[in-house]
Design a protein around this motif. Structure first.
Motif, PDB file in Angstrom:
ATOM      1  N   GLN A 235     -12.434  -8.565   8.679  1.00 16.08           N
ATOM      2  CA  GLN A 235     -13.214  -8.452   9.938  1.00 16.08           C
ATOM      3  C   GLN A 235     -13.382  -6.991  10.258  1.00 16.08           C
ATOM      4  O   GLN A 235     -14.516  -6.604  10.718  1.00 16.08           O
ATOM      5  N   LEU A 236     -12.590  -6.158   9.706  1.00 16.40           N
ATOM      6  CA  LEU A 236     -12.788  -4.860   9.929  1.00 16.40           C
ATOM      7  C   LEU A 236     -14.082  -4.054   9.209  1.00 16.40           C
ATOM      8  O   LEU A 236     -14.903  -3.533   9.676  1.00 16.40           O
ATOM      9  N   ALA A 237     -14.167  -4.488   7.906  1.00 12.75           N
ATOM     10  CA  ALA A 237     -15.231  -4.330   7.393  1.00 12.75           C
ATOM     11  C   ALA A 237     -16.374  -4.773   7.685  1.00 12.75           C
ATOM     12  O   ALA A 237     -17.546  -4.151   7.864  1.00 12.75           O
ATOM     13  N   ARG A 238     -16.470  -6.298   8.267  1.00 10.73           N
ATOM     14  CA  ARG A 238     -17.626  -6.760   8.689  1.00 10.73           C
ATOM     15  C   ARG A 238     -18.188  -6.102  10.021  1.00 10.73           C
ATOM     16  O   ARG A 238     -19.361  -5.953  10.039  1.00 10.73           O
ATOM     17  N   MET A 239     -17.203  -5.635  10.738  1.00  9.27           N
ATOM     18  CA  MET A 239     -17.750  -4.841  11.965  1.00  9.27           C
ATOM     19  C   MET A 239     -18.157  -3.432  11.760  1.00  9.27           C
ATOM     20  O   MET A 239     -19.234  -2.762  12.233  1.00  9.27           O
ATOM     21  N   THR A 240     -17.617  -2.863  10.514  1.00  8.41           N
ATOM     22  CA  THR A 240     -18.062  -1.399  10.039  1.00  8.41           C
ATOM     23  C   THR A 240     -19.649  -1.738   9.412  1.00  8.41           C
ATOM     24  O   THR A 240     -20.488  -0.863   9.763  1.00  8.41           O
ATOM     25  N   ILE A 241     -19.787  -2.794   8.700  1.00  7.04           N
ATOM     26  CA  ILE A 241     -20.917  -3.123   8.338  1.00  7.04           C
ATOM     27  C   ILE A 241     -22.066  -3.491   9.406  1.00  7.04           C
ATOM     28  O   ILE A 241     -23.057  -2.909   9.313  1.00  7.04           O
ATOM     29  N   GLU A 242     -21.853  -4.241  10.402  1.00  6.41           N
ATOM     30  CA  GLU A 242     -22.656  -4.261  11.583  1.00  6.41           C
ATOM     31  C   GLU A 242     -23.045  -3.149  12.340  1.00  6.41           C
ATOM     32  O   GLU A 242     -24.277  -2.585  12.519  1.00  6.41           O
ATOM     33  N   SER A 243     -22.100  -2.081  12.254  1.00 11.12           N
ATOM     34  CA  SER A 243     -22.718  -0.539  12.693  1.00 11.12           C
ATOM     35  C   SER A 243     -23.466   0.152  11.897  1.00 11.12           C
ATOM     36  O   SER A 243     -24.427   0.973  12.012  1.00 11.12           O
ATOM     37  N   ALA A 244     -23.081  -0.044  10.503  1.00  7.49           N
ATOM     38  CA  ALA A 244     -24.035   0.507   9.460  1.00  7.49           C
ATOM     39  C   ALA A 244     -25.529   0.223   9.331  1.00  7.49           C
ATOM     40  O   ALA A 244     -26.401   0.942   9.156  1.00  7.49           O
ATOM     41  N   MET A 245     -25.448  -1.154   9.669  1.00  6.37           N
ATOM     42  CA  MET A 245     -26.942  -1.821   9.606  1.00  6.37           C
ATOM     43  C   MET A 245     -27.669  -1.363  10.489  1.00  6.37           C
ATOM     44  O   MET A 245     -28.914  -1.153  10.573  1.00  6.37           O
ATOM     45  N   ARG A 246     -27.224  -1.018  11.977  1.00  4.63           N
ATOM     46  CA  ARG A 246     -27.927  -0.539  12.875  1.00  4.63           C
ATOM     47  C   ARG A 246     -28.574   0.772  12.487  1.00  4.63           C
ATOM     48  O   ARG A 246     -29.431   1.418  13.173  1.00  4.63           O
ATOM     49  N   LEU A 247     -27.694   1.516  11.828  1.00  7.21           N
ATOM     50  CA  LEU A 247     -28.222   3.007  11.175  1.00  7.21           C
ATOM     51  C   LEU A 247     -28.954   2.846   9.979  1.00  7.21           C
ATOM     52  O   LEU A 247     -29.190   4.012   9.502  1.00  7.21           O
ATOM     53  N   GLY A 248     -29.273   1.665   9.553  1.00  4.67           N
ATOM     54  CA  GLY A 248     -30.134   1.441   8.237  1.00  4.67           C
ATOM     55  C   GLY A 248     -29.231   2.004   6.997  1.00  4.67           C
ATOM     56  O   GLY A 248     -29.901   2.367   5.915  1.00  4.67           O
ATOM     57  N   ILE A 249     -27.842   2.078   7.094  1.00  9.56           N
ATOM     58  CA  ILE A 249     -27.063   2.439   5.981  1.00  9.56           C
ATOM     59  C   ILE A 249     -26.654   1.212   5.247  1.00  9.56           C
ATOM     60  O   ILE A 249     -26.083   0.277   5.921  1.00  9.56           O
ATOM     61  N   ARG A 250     -26.611   1.252   3.982  1.00 10.30           N
ATOM     62  CA  ARG A 250     -26.261   0.139   2.953  1.00 10.30           C
ATOM     63  C   ARG A 250     -24.564   0.132   2.857  1.00 10.30           C
ATOM     64  O   ARG A 250     -24.173   1.301   2.797  1.00 10.30           O
ATOM     65  N   CYS A 251     -24.042  -0.951   2.737  1.00  8.18           N
ATOM     66  CA  CYS A 251     -22.799  -1.138   2.509  1.00  8.18           C
ATOM     67  C   CYS A 251     -22.484  -2.274   1.315  1.00  8.18           C
ATOM     68  O   CYS A 251     -23.191  -2.992   0.957  1.00  8.18           O
ATOM     69  N   LYS A 252     -21.562  -1.826   0.520  1.00  5.01           N
ATOM     70  CA  LYS A 252     -21.080  -2.893  -0.640  1.00  5.01           C
ATOM     71  C   LYS A 252     -19.724  -3.244  -0.183  1.00  5.01           C
ATOM     72  O   LYS A 252     -18.937  -2.573   0.293  1.00  5.01           O
ATOM     73  N   VAL A 253     -19.093  -4.341  -0.577  1.00  3.06           N
ATOM     74  CA  VAL A 253     -17.952  -5.065  -0.454  1.00  3.06           C
ATOM     75  C   VAL A 253     -16.978  -5.457  -1.540  1.00  3.06           C
ATOM     76  O   VAL A 253     -17.792  -6.245  -2.099  1.00  3.06           O
ATOM     77  N   LEU A 254     -15.971  -5.123  -1.693  1.00  5.20           N
ATOM     78  CA  LEU A 254     -15.018  -5.621  -2.815  1.00  5.20           C
ATOM     79  C   LEU A 254     -13.968  -6.349  -2.174  1.00  5.20           C
ATOM     80  O   LEU A 254     -13.192  -5.845  -1.315  1.00  5.20           O
TER      81      LEU A 254
END
Ligand code: ADP
Length: 373
Positions: free
Chosen positions: A14-33
């Motif tokens: 969930q911590l990755a999930r909420m980090t991605i939510e923030s990144a998405m608002r800034l138009g930044i792409r995330c990858k997850v392993l």
């Protein structure tokens, strides 16, 4: 500033999930392993890779096309972070810092060697050593590695109790008379700028031995609140960490502040910053990774945060019934992590209530007693 960076996240909880939510608002792409295709962050990115983030080779291969890397959990390869840094990639936290924090004995030595106040302790290589020590009971024994959320921590009150002690490498601490448990999260960027959030108070349900709720601001004097923030900033500076660090502390009955443990990542005690601070802990992590200025940590309103845990019985239906009343409160912010497997006490989401602290506590107690609005 580099908005077009790709952030690689080791671990997909969930911590990755909420980090991605923030990144998405800034138009930044995330990858997850993550090892599980059903991890909470798996469906939040088209860059999801199945694999074990503790495995050096798997983590290196995953991060080869990422510009910067971060973590969702301590249980990932610290060596991978170190090697990625050697390739010129920013890692938040750095491998060096993660390695210290991954082992409670190394972590405790770090805290103590830097002169920070902490409970007295001894390091034990194996259970045999423990049995030969002169001990003032009660003690708290903590496994050096692989513990989380209180698993791997036990109180031993008598010499007979030593028969149930953990076998391997561990930490043995004096048992502290705790008045309150506090946490302060610090965000540090690569240039060494640092900002601290307000101290949060963790309120425990002593009967069930689980977190009841978290309050921000903590119900402590202004002097203690300031001292807690100052200590946390000093710890972040001593670590020279880039990224987030949650500094968990005990306020003792004798009014002392002792550092209990550190987490080098977004933390449960910072969920409320999504709705109740100028910049959330998640956004600040993304800003650090993207080379953006740190955001203000100013509290915008008081909050009470409760974890949504898997019910002891009754599965999904019991869960839905438990959280439904909160959907009727305009100031309740419900976050569910999309976990499909409902085990008793598993963290499935959290709810942040915003408003005024004392009123929120009264409301929480009324809700718990079944007096729903
Ligand atoms: P974990 O990493 O599993 O969260 P902690 O070190 O935070 O482990 O310990 C879990 C809980 O055990 C703490 O929140 C606190 O309530 C209690 N605890 C830990 N250390 C001590 C201590 N030295 N004295 C009294 N209680 C302690």
């Amino acid at each position: 500033m580099k908005l077009q960076r790709t952030i690689g996240i080791l671990g997909g909880g969930q911590l990755a999930r909420m980090t991605i939510e923030s990144a998405m608002r800034l138009g930044i792409r995330c990858k997850v392993l993550d090892r599980s295709s059903d991890a909470p962050a798996a469906h939040y990115t088209d860059g999801f890779v199945i694999g074990d983030p503790r495995d050096l080779d798997v983590a290196m291969k995953f991060a080869s096309d990422c510009d910067v890397v971060t973590i969702d959990s301590e249980h990932v390869s610290a060596e991978a972070l170190t090697r990625l840094e050697a390739q010129g990639k920013l890692a938040a936290p750095q491998g060096r810092v993660l390695r210290i924090i991954q082992n409670k004995c190394l972590q405790k030595d770090f805290i103590s060697d830097h002169g920070f106040p902490t409970a007295r302790y001894k390091k034990i290589a194996h259970i045999g050593e423990l049995k030969n020590l002169p001990i003032d009971f009660p003690i708290v024994q903590k496994k050096a590695t692989a513990g989380y959320d209180g698993y791997g921590v036990q109180v031993i009150t008598t010499s007979q109790g030593l028969s149930a002690a953990f076998e391997g490498e561990s930490l043995v601490e004096e048992k502290i008379n705790i008045l309150k448990e506090l946490s302060v999260i610090v965000a540090s960027d690569a240039a060494g700028n640092r900002v601290a959030y307000d101290a949060v108070e963790m309120v425990f349900d002593n009967e069930r031995n689980i977190l009841k709720f978290q309050l921000c601001p903590a119900d402590i004097s202004a002097a203690v609140a300031e001292k807690a923030q100052r200590l946390a900033l000093e710890v972040a500076e001593a670590l020279q960490i880039v990224g987030l660090v949650a500094v968990e502390m005990f306020l003792t009955v004798g009014d002392e502040l002792l550092i209990n443990e550190l987490a080098p990542r977004p933390h449960n005690s910072g969920h409320h910053t999504i709705e109740a601070a100028a910049t959330s802990q998640y956004e600040n992590l993304v800003r650090i990774l993207a080379g953006l200025p740190l955001g203000a940590t100013t509290r915008t309103q008081d909050s009470l945060m409760l974890n949504v845990l898997g019910p002891a019985e009754g599965g999904m239906v019991a869960l839905e019934n438990a959280i439904e009343p909160y959907f009727k409160l305009p100031h309740a912010h419900v976050h569910l992590y999309g976990k499909t497997e409902i085990r008793p006490f598993r963290k499935l989401g959290h709810i942040t209530l915003t408003g005024e602290r004392a009123a929120l506590v009264r409301e929480f107690e009324a809700m718990r007693a079944g007096r729903h609005p």
